[in-house]
Design an enzyme around this catalytic site. Structure first.
Site, short mmCIF file in Angstrom:
data_model
loop_
_atom_site.label_atom_id
_atom_site.label_comp_id
_atom_site.label_asym_id
_atom_site.label_seq_id
_atom_site.Cartn_x
_atom_site.Cartn_y
_atom_site.Cartn_z
N LYS A 1 -9.19 70.16 62.46
CA LYS A 1 -9.83 71.25 63.18
C LYS A 1 -11.14 71.67 62.55
O LYS A 1 -12.09 72.03 63.23
CB LYS A 1 -8.89 72.45 63.25
CG LYS A 1 -9.46 73.57 64.05
CD LYS A 1 -8.45 74.22 64.92
CE LYS A 1 -9.08 75.07 65.99
NZ LYS A 1 -9.52 74.33 67.16
N CYS B 1 -8.84 68.89 54.64
CA CYS B 1 -7.76 69.31 53.74
C CYS B 1 -7.63 70.84 53.71
O CYS B 1 -8.58 71.56 53.98
CB CYS B 1 -7.99 68.85 52.31
SG CYS B 1 -8.27 67.09 52.16
N GLU C 1 -16.51 68.12 78.25
CA GLU C 1 -15.42 68.79 77.54
C GLU C 1 -14.06 68.29 78.06
O GLU C 1 -13.14 68.07 77.28
CB GLU C 1 -15.57 70.31 77.70
CG GLU C 1 -14.58 71.15 76.96
CD GLU C 1 -14.48 70.88 75.45
OE1 GLU C 1 -15.34 70.22 74.89
OE2 GLU C 1 -13.48 71.32 74.87
N LYS D 1 -11.27 66.40 75.73
CA LYS D 1 -9.89 66.85 75.58
C LYS D 1 -8.93 65.68 75.80
O LYS D 1 -7.99 65.48 75.05
CB LYS D 1 -9.54 67.96 76.59
CG LYS D 1 -10.14 69.33 76.38
CD LYS D 1 -10.01 69.90 75.02
CE LYS D 1 -11.24 69.62 74.23
NZ LYS D 1 -11.39 70.26 72.96
N ARG E 1 -6.00 71.41 59.34
CA ARG E 1 -7.15 70.92 58.56
C ARG E 1 -6.97 69.48 58.09
O ARG E 1 -7.89 68.88 57.53
CB ARG E 1 -7.35 71.81 57.32
CG ARG E 1 -7.60 73.26 57.65
CD ARG E 1 -7.78 74.09 56.40
NE ARG E 1 -8.96 73.69 55.68
CZ ARG E 1 -10.18 74.14 55.92
NH1 ARG E 1 -10.36 75.02 56.87
NH2 ARG E 1 -11.21 73.72 55.22
N ASN F 1 -10.38 70.42 48.33
CA ASN F 1 -10.89 70.17 49.68
C ASN F 1 -12.38 69.85 49.52
O ASN F 1 -13.11 70.67 48.96
CB ASN F 1 -10.67 71.43 50.52
CG ASN F 1 -11.40 71.42 51.86
OD1 ASN F 1 -11.65 72.46 52.41
ND2 ASN F 1 -11.74 70.27 52.38
N GLY F 2 -12.80 68.67 49.99
CA GLY F 2 -14.21 68.32 49.89
C GLY F 2 -14.39 66.89 49.43
O GLY F 2 -13.45 66.08 49.48
N HIS G 1 -26.57 54.06 86.52
CA HIS G 1 -27.25 53.31 85.45
C HIS G 1 -26.25 52.69 84.48
O HIS G 1 -26.56 52.48 83.31
CB HIS G 1 -28.21 54.24 84.70
CG HIS G 1 -29.26 54.83 85.57
ND1 HIS G 1 -30.22 54.05 86.20
CD2 HIS G 1 -29.47 56.09 85.98
CE1 HIS G 1 -31.00 54.84 86.94
NE2 HIS G 1 -30.56 56.09 86.83
N GLU H 1 -9.11 63.13 72.90
CA GLU H 1 -8.62 63.69 71.62
C GLU H 1 -7.10 63.71 71.55
O GLU H 1 -6.54 63.36 70.52
CB GLU H 1 -9.07 65.15 71.47
CG GLU H 1 -10.45 65.35 70.93
CD GLU H 1 -10.78 66.83 70.79
OE1 GLU H 1 -11.25 67.21 69.72
OE2 GLU H 1 -10.58 67.62 71.75
N TRP I 1 -6.45 65.38 54.53
CA TRP I 1 -7.11 64.52 55.51
C TRP I 1 -7.93 63.56 54.67
O TRP I 1 -8.92 63.95 54.05
CB TRP I 1 -8.00 65.37 56.43
CG TRP I 1 -8.64 64.61 57.55
CD1 TRP I 1 -8.09 64.32 58.77
CD2 TRP I 1 -9.97 64.08 57.59
NE1 TRP I 1 -8.99 63.62 59.54
CE2 TRP I 1 -10.15 63.47 58.83
CE3 TRP I 1 -11.02 64.04 56.67
CZ2 TRP I 1 -11.33 62.84 59.20
CZ3 TRP I 1 -12.20 63.41 57.03
CH2 TRP I 1 -12.35 62.83 58.29
C1 G6P Z 1 -13.75 69.26 64.88
C2 G6P Z 1 -12.72 69.86 65.81
C3 G6P Z 1 -13.35 70.17 67.16
C4 G6P Z 1 -14.57 71.05 66.98
C5 G6P Z 1 -15.57 70.45 66.00
C6 G6P Z 1 -16.65 71.45 65.62
O1 G6P Z 1 -14.08 67.99 65.33
O2 G6P Z 1 -11.62 68.97 65.98
O3 G6P Z 1 -12.41 70.82 67.99
O4 G6P Z 1 -15.18 71.26 68.22
O5 G6P Z 1 -14.91 70.09 64.78
O6 G6P Z 1 -16.05 72.51 64.93
P1 G6P Z 1 -16.64 73.97 64.81
O7 G6P Z 1 -15.63 74.71 63.99
O8 G6P Z 1 -17.95 73.83 64.11
O9 G6P Z 1 -16.79 74.52 66.19
#
Ligand code: G6P
Length: 609
Positions: free
Chosen positions: A604, A2, A482, A486, A27, A100-101, A505, A489, A74
């Protein structure tokens, strides 16, 4: 997660709140709302959906006010709906909160407040905050929030207004971030600095257990006991234009293209080629502390965890110390053994990830030092670590991290070199060799980006596939992880990454003509091993796309398509190999019409457990 915002000042309120919410939308974006006060009357608008839906509703049926709050959600407690969207109100409708929380004791509080006659309208934990403040309200909102805060368990950044104590916003923090912007005759509170920067560069970061009472002339800061605080006002150097798309279709694409600049900026001022040295005094740890380190533990989540895996290899190879990498969410519940010779490195783009922050707090008293690698100046993680190594990536708006991944790897390579130097583990010529190679990275990434159109054309052929496998070994394994992250996601396509040697395996059972494999195969110490893995896939009719060195004349004979990247020092190859993988994921998602910058269910900054 949030996002919360509040504004009091002369500007037209609703546009300020809505524009601010757009910057916080990363957020969370399942529902949104605003509350405004005009004269003595509170008006609220809540919608299910994104800020654009809220904006449209406010355009069709405008609200007016002189101060107010906004929220983008969120969902944690209570499904996304108009009713559960913030702001939430007390029984009178005159006292409003955004939050938020997570309030962990909300069920107990709700039961008690109900017994005392409070009427609840939503399924959220947040609503108890409004009723609790109402219960304690005697005409002074600041005092009521302070008393309520003492009864709340869990994580909260909460902002409240009450028409019976007018022209005042009260904000309290315990966990998630809250920043106060101090403008000229206007004050703004927000979950991060981005919405504030268009108004002022002067900000105050609240710490846990602190609150602010805000009016148009500034803010008064206290702790939860009411003791006044003399908070430091910081000036932020980020330019508001950094938060625009600048002609790119999506923030994510813009951010992928910013990587050369981001590597350059993260190296800047930290490398002396003349002396053949890394200059990281800014971390603020004494040579004594660093010299006694015998082991490193890297802790992070998501993309930052993948950068940490690359960091582990940098630390082993360059600093010559044993290093392990841990998921913060797992680490915090383990009986992890560490001692005063252990260096803890926490990596977090936002500097606010709840699990990473908890892991930092758990390890801080038990280790030699905690170094934070973060992109967010004065974030919770930056403030609580013993030392900070900032990534200079600028604001990253796309929810899927890209440029911060390369910035984190840049910082980690510097840290490993610094440790290697200080511990006498590296010869001067080796340090210099890597530093020279790092200085050339921006130019090499530019070369990879200049072939973006080839990646786009290739992606067009794979838009309708449902499964992808990614393989890499050694430093290419983090790049493969990674790349797969991507794709899943932002395209919602099933993609999994394996260390090449693990393919036999299990994942090999999945290989057929419907499951393409992306292999990351630069010419390094595991190149031949990867060729064997490639042969095993080919023997099972698998289609293979390879990210490989452009001077590698052999690879094309083994795979179906090659995405070439410039030759580079083997240790630094993920800086280049990850770029075509980011582009590939972006192009597939964009071609599928996916919401690239705000993928479903994600946020994010994850400030809840
Ligand atoms: C969320 C974001 C990711 C990020 C992760 C860790 O899942 O969507 O993109 O890598 O949090 O976030 P940070 O701010 O701790 O790197």
């Amino acid at each position: 997660m949030c996002g919360i915002i509040g504004y009091i000042g002369p500007k037209s309120l609703v546009p300020v709140l809505v524009e601010g919410l757009k910057k916080l939308e990363y957020r969370g974006y399942d529902s949104a709302g605003v509350a405004v006060v005009d004269g003595g009357a509170v008006s609220i608008r809540r919608v299910l959906g994104k800020i654009a839906v809220l904006e449209e509703s406010l355009r069709a049926d405008p609200l007016r006010g002189s101060y107010g709050l906004g929220h983008t959600r969120w969902a944690t407690h209570g499904r996304p709906s108009e009713t559960n969207a913030h702001p939430h109100i007390d029984c009178t409708g005159e006292l409003v909160v955004v939050h938020n929380g997570i309030i962990e004791n909300y069920l107990d509080l709700k039961k008690r407040l109900r017994e005392e006659g409070h009427r609840f309208r939503t399924e959220t934990d947040t609503e108890v905050i409004a009723h609790l403040i109402e219960k304690h309200f005697r005409g002074d909102l600041g005092a009521a929030v302070r008393t309520a805060a003492a009864e709340l368990e869990g994580a909260f950044a909460v902002a409240a207004i009450a028409s019976r104590d007018p022209r005042k916003i009260v904000v309290a923090k315990n966990g998630p971030p809250a920043v106060v912007g101090l403008g000229d005759g206007e004050t703004i509170v927000s979950s991060d600095i981005n919405p504030i920067l268009v108004h002022t560069s002067k900000v105050v970061f609240l710490e846990d257990g602190e609150m602010a009472v805000i009016d148009g002339n500034g803010a008064k800061f206290t702790d939860f006991r009411g003791i006044p605080l003399d908070k430091k006002v910081e000036t932020i150097g980020w330019n508001p234009l950094m938060i625009e798309k600048r002609g790119f279709k999506h923030f994510m694409l813009k951010e992928i293209f910013e990587q050369p600049e981001v590597i350059r900026d993260t190296l800047m001022g930290r490398v002396s080629l003349d002396a053949g040295e890394v200059l990281l005094d800014e971390i603020g740890l004494t040579e004594g502390v660093l010299a006694k380190v015998r082991r490193a533990v890297v802790i992070a989540c998501g993309t930052s965890y993948h950068a940490g895996l690359a960091g582990q290899i940098f630390l082993e190879t360059l600093a010559k110390i044993p290093a392990s990498v841990e998921y913060a969410s797992e680490f915090r519940y383990r009986d992890f053994l560490m001692d005063k010779e252990t260096l803890v490195v926490v990596i977090s783009q936002s500097g606010e990830t709840a699990d990473t922050l908890a892991a930092l707090r758990a390890s801080k008293p038990r280790c030699a030092a905690v170094v934070a690698v973060t992109n967010a100046v004065s974030s919770s993680i930056a403030r609580e670590a013993h030392g900070v190594l900032y990534t200079h990536a600028g604001p990253e708006i796309g929810v899927a991290a890209t440029k911060t991944f390369t910035a984190q790897m840049t910082a980690l390579a510097l840290l490993a070199l610094d440790l290697g130097q200080k511990r006498g583990a590296l010869e001067a010529k080796d340090v210099l060799g890597i530093l020279e190679e790092m200085q050339r990275l921006p130019h090499k990434v530019e070369r990879v980006l200049s072939r973006a159109k080839d990646v786009e054309d290739l992606a067009a052929r794979f838009v309708s596939f449902s499964h992808f496998l990614y393989l890499g070994r050694w430093v290419s394994f983090p790049a493969a992880l990674e790349g797969a992250l991507k794709l899943k996601e932002i395209s919602y396509i099933h993609a999994e990454a394996y260390a090449g040697g693990e393919m036999k395996h299990g994942p090999i059972a999945l290989i057929d003509e419907k499951m393409p494999t992306l292999v990351v195969v630069p010419k390094d110490r595991v190149y031949e091993k990867m060729l064997s893995n490639i042969a095993e896939i080919k023997a099972r009719a698998g289609y293979i796309l390879a990210v490989a060195g452009e001077a590698d004349a052999e690879i094309a004979r083994h795979v179906d398509v090659v995405l070439p990247v410039p030759e580079v020092h083997p240790l630094l190859s993920p800086f280049l190999t990850v770029v075509p993988l980011q582009l590939f994921a972006y192009d597939i998602a964009a071609k599928r019409g996916a919401d690239v910058d705000q993928p479903r269910n994600l946020a994010k900054s994850v400030t809840v457990e």
